[in-house]
Scaffold this motif. Structure first.
Motif, PDB file in Angstrom:
ATOM      1  N   GLN A 125     -50.289  38.967 -43.380  1.00  0.00           N
ATOM      2  CA  GLN A 125     -50.629  37.750 -44.093  1.00  0.00           C
ATOM      3  C   GLN A 125     -49.487  36.749 -44.032  1.00  0.00           C
ATOM      4  N   VAL A 126     -49.834  35.480 -44.247  1.00  0.00           N
ATOM      5  CA  VAL A 126     -48.872  34.402 -44.438  1.00  0.00           C
ATOM      6  C   VAL A 126     -49.311  33.630 -45.674  1.00  0.00           C
ATOM      7  N   PRO A 127     -48.645  33.822 -46.818  1.00  0.00           N
ATOM      8  CA  PRO A 127     -48.995  33.038 -48.000  1.00  0.00           C
ATOM      9  C   PRO A 127     -48.693  31.557 -47.772  1.00  0.00           C
ATOM     10  N   ILE A 128     -49.565  30.694 -48.306  1.00  0.00           N
ATOM     11  CA  ILE A 128     -49.414  29.252 -48.149  1.00  0.00           C
ATOM     12  C   ILE A 128     -49.275  28.632 -49.533  1.00  0.00           C
ATOM     13  N   PRO A 129     -48.102  28.125 -49.893  1.00  0.00           N
ATOM     14  CA  PRO A 129     -47.924  27.531 -51.225  1.00  0.00           C
ATOM     15  C   PRO A 129     -48.729  26.242 -51.381  1.00  0.00           C
ATOM     16  N   THR A 130     -49.321  26.083 -52.549  1.00  0.00           N
ATOM     17  CA  THR A 130     -49.968  24.832 -52.923  1.00  0.00           C
ATOM     18  C   THR A 130     -49.521  24.480 -54.337  1.00  0.00           C
ATOM     19  N   GLY A 131     -49.830  23.277 -54.748  1.00  0.00           N
ATOM     20  CA  GLY A 131     -49.376  22.820 -56.060  1.00  0.00           C
ATOM     21  C   GLY A 131     -50.461  22.746 -57.097  1.00  0.00           C
ATOM     22  N   ASP A 132     -51.630  23.383 -56.855  1.00  0.00           N
ATOM     23  CA  ASP A 132     -52.728  23.176 -57.799  1.00  0.00           C
ATOM     24  C   ASP A 132     -52.701  24.127 -58.990  1.00  0.00           C
ATOM     25  N   GLY A 133     -51.943  25.230 -58.899  1.00  0.00           N
ATOM     26  CA  GLY A 133     -51.864  26.154 -60.015  1.00  0.00           C
ATOM     27  C   GLY A 133     -53.139  26.926 -60.284  1.00  0.00           C
ATOM     28  N   VAL A 134     -54.109  26.838 -59.377  1.00  0.00           N
ATOM     29  CA  VAL A 134     -55.412  27.474 -59.576  1.00  0.00           C
ATOM     30  C   VAL A 134     -55.714  28.480 -58.471  1.00  0.00           C
ATOM     31  N   THR A 135     -55.498  28.085 -57.234  1.00  0.00           N
ATOM     32  CA  THR A 135     -55.914  28.899 -56.104  1.00  0.00           C
ATOM     33  C   THR A 135     -54.756  29.679 -55.491  1.00  0.00           C
ATOM     34  N   SER A 136     -55.120  30.751 -54.799  1.00  0.00           N
ATOM     35  CA  SER A 136     -54.199  31.509 -53.962  1.00  0.00           C
ATOM     36  C   SER A 136     -54.662  31.339 -52.525  1.00  0.00           C
ATOM     37  N   VAL A 137     -53.754  30.872 -51.651  1.00  0.00           N
ATOM     38  CA  VAL A 137     -54.116  30.519 -50.278  1.00  0.00           C
ATOM     39  C   VAL A 137     -53.263  31.325 -49.318  1.00  0.00           C
ATOM     40  N   ARG A 138     -53.886  31.898 -48.296  1.00  0.00           N
ATOM     41  CA  ARG A 138     -53.125  32.698 -47.330  1.00  0.00           C
ATOM     42  C   ARG A 138     -53.863  32.742 -45.999  1.00  0.00           C
ATOM     43  N   LEU A 139     -53.096  32.942 -44.940  1.00  0.00           N
ATOM     44  CA  LEU A 139     -53.657  33.312 -43.650  1.00  0.00           C
ATOM     45  C   LEU A 139     -53.664  34.828 -43.563  1.00  0.00           C
ATOM     46  N   LEU A 140     -54.734  35.380 -43.030  1.00  0.00           N
ATOM     47  CA  LEU A 140     -54.849  36.820 -42.826  1.00  0.00           C
ATOM     48  C   LEU A 140     -55.058  37.113 -41.351  1.00  0.00           C
ATOM     49  N   ARG A 141     -54.458  38.191 -40.875  1.00  0.00           N
ATOM     50  CA  ARG A 141     -54.683  38.658 -39.504  1.00  0.00           C
ATOM     51  C   ARG A 141     -55.099  40.121 -39.566  1.00  0.00           C
ATOM     52  N   ILE A 142     -56.348  40.386 -39.186  1.00  0.00           N
ATOM     53  CA  ILE A 142     -56.919  41.726 -39.249  1.00  0.00           C
ATOM     54  C   ILE A 142     -57.057  42.261 -37.832  1.00  0.00           C
ATOM     55  N   PRO A 143     -56.560  43.467 -37.555  1.00  0.00           N
ATOM     56  CA  PRO A 143     -56.638  44.007 -36.195  1.00  0.00           C
ATOM     57  C   PRO A 143     -58.079  44.124 -35.709  1.00  0.00           C
ATOM     58  N   ALA A 144     -58.278  43.885 -34.430  1.00  0.00           N
ATOM     59  CA  ALA A 144     -59.605  43.957 -33.827  1.00  0.00           C
ATOM     60  C   ALA A 144     -60.255  45.312 -34.129  1.00  0.00           C
ATOM     61  N   GLY A 145     -61.508  45.264 -34.578  1.00  0.00           N
ATOM     62  CA  GLY A 145     -62.265  46.467 -34.835  1.00  0.00           C
ATOM     63  C   GLY A 145     -61.970  47.159 -36.145  1.00  0.00           C
ATOM     64  N   ARG A 146     -61.007  46.655 -36.927  1.00  0.00           N
ATOM     65  CA  ARG A 146     -60.625  47.296 -38.182  1.00  0.00           C
ATOM     66  C   ARG A 146     -61.374  46.684 -39.369  1.00  0.00           C
ATOM     67  N   PRO A 147     -61.671  47.491 -40.391  1.00  0.00           N
ATOM     68  CA  PRO A 147     -62.314  46.959 -41.584  1.00  0.00           C
ATOM     69  C   PRO A 147     -61.289  46.499 -42.619  1.00  0.00           C
ATOM     70  N   VAL A 148     -61.697  45.539 -43.433  1.00  0.00           N
ATOM     71  CA  VAL A 148     -60.969  45.192 -44.653  1.00  0.00           C
ATOM     72  C   VAL A 148     -61.453  46.136 -45.745  1.00  0.00           C
ATOM     73  N   PRO A 149     -60.584  46.612 -46.632  1.00  0.00           N
ATOM     74  CA  PRO A 149     -61.058  47.511 -47.697  1.00  0.00           C
ATOM     75  C   PRO A 149     -62.204  46.890 -48.499  1.00  0.00           C
ATOM     76  N   GLU A 150     -63.166  47.706 -48.865  1.00  0.00           N
ATOM     77  CA  GLU A 150     -64.335  47.215 -49.601  1.00  0.00           C
ATOM     78  C   GLU A 150     -63.904  46.619 -50.937  1.00  0.00           C
ATOM     79  N   HIS A 151     -64.490  45.467 -51.274  1.00  0.00           N
ATOM     80  CA  HIS A 151     -64.084  44.781 -52.493  1.00  0.00           C
ATOM     81  C   HIS A 151     -65.179  43.837 -52.980  1.00  0.00           C
ATOM     82  N   SER A 152     -65.074  43.468 -54.240  1.00  0.00           N
ATOM     83  CA  SER A 152     -65.864  42.378 -54.806  1.00  0.00           C
ATOM     84  C   SER A 152     -64.884  41.310 -55.276  1.00  0.00           C
TER      85      SER A 152
END
Length: 223
Positions: A125-152
């Motif tokens: 990941q690469v976290p991206i700072p913002t000034g809104d105080g509300v959101t969390s912003v990031r770039l994600l890089r997931i390996p080809a063919g791999r799953p992200v852990p199940e979540h809601s």
């Protein structure tokens, strides 16, 4: 590039009227850079917003003040309603950048030159700072063919694909596609084969992982 999953009317209309905080605005602006159809839709929303504003009483002091503030923010990229290019990076003539503007200027480089931080299981990941105080912003890089852990989700999540693809219960998402998730969606995105999936993810609440172990280390991961 054929974008199939577009930003919702609610988000696009809020973007047109300057109601989105910086994190959501960055996601929508980056999607617009990749999606001609949504740029055309945006012009329609802007026209409607302009007509509504013209019909307001001229003596509405509060609205006049709000419009003046909005106009100032639109003219000043540092306030981030429609994030503008800052310290732009010139792309190679032989390769289009993975990260379009305005996102590329937010992180200062294109994807290959970034300092990716490991998340585990080959993801970064690469976290991206913002000034809104509300959101969390990031770039994600997931390996080809791999799953992200199940979540809601504890709130809204916007995921914009910038390279590669992923698939989940809502379909397949490729470059330019944006997925909007809320508390009702529980999913396990899987990166497409052959190429790492790079995406921009914006949330306003922590993810709700199904795995107890991930829930325990979640504060360390910051997601």
């Amino acid at each position: 590039m054929n974008v199939r999953h577009h930003v919702s009317d609610d988000l696009l209309s809020a973007y047109a009227t300057g109601e989105l905080v910086e994190g959501w605005s960055l996601a929508v602006a980056t999607h617009l850079a990749l999606c001609p159809d949504c740029r055309n839709r945006l012009r329609d929303f802007e026209a409607i917003a302009g007509e509504l504003f013209e019909g307001l009483p001229a003596s509405t002091d509060d609205m006049g003040s709000s419009w003046a503030q909005l106009s100032q923010r639109l003219a000043d990229p540092s306030d981030g309603i429609i994030p503008a290019a800052r310290q732009g990076v010139v792309a190679s003539a032989s390769r289009a950048p993975v990260l379009p503007e305005p996102l590329r200027s937010y992180v200062g480089s294109d994807a290959l030159a970034l300092k990716w931080k490991p998340l585990g299981r080959g993801a970064y990941q690469v976290p991206i700072p913002t000034g809104d105080g509300v959101t969390s912003v990031r770039l994600l890089r997931i390996p080809a063919g791999r799953p992200v852990p199940e979540h809601s989700h504890g709130g809204r999540e916007l995921t914009l694909v910038l390279a590669g693809s992923f698939s989940d219960e809502k379909g397949r998402f490729c470059r330019g596609d944006i997925e909007e998730a809320d508390e009702e969606l529980q999913h396990q995105p899987i990166a497409g084969a052959g190429e790492d999936c790079i995406c921009l993810a914006v949330t306003d609440a922590p993810l709700r992982f199904k795995s107890r172990l991930l829930r325990l280390i979640q504060p360390v991961l910051g997601i």
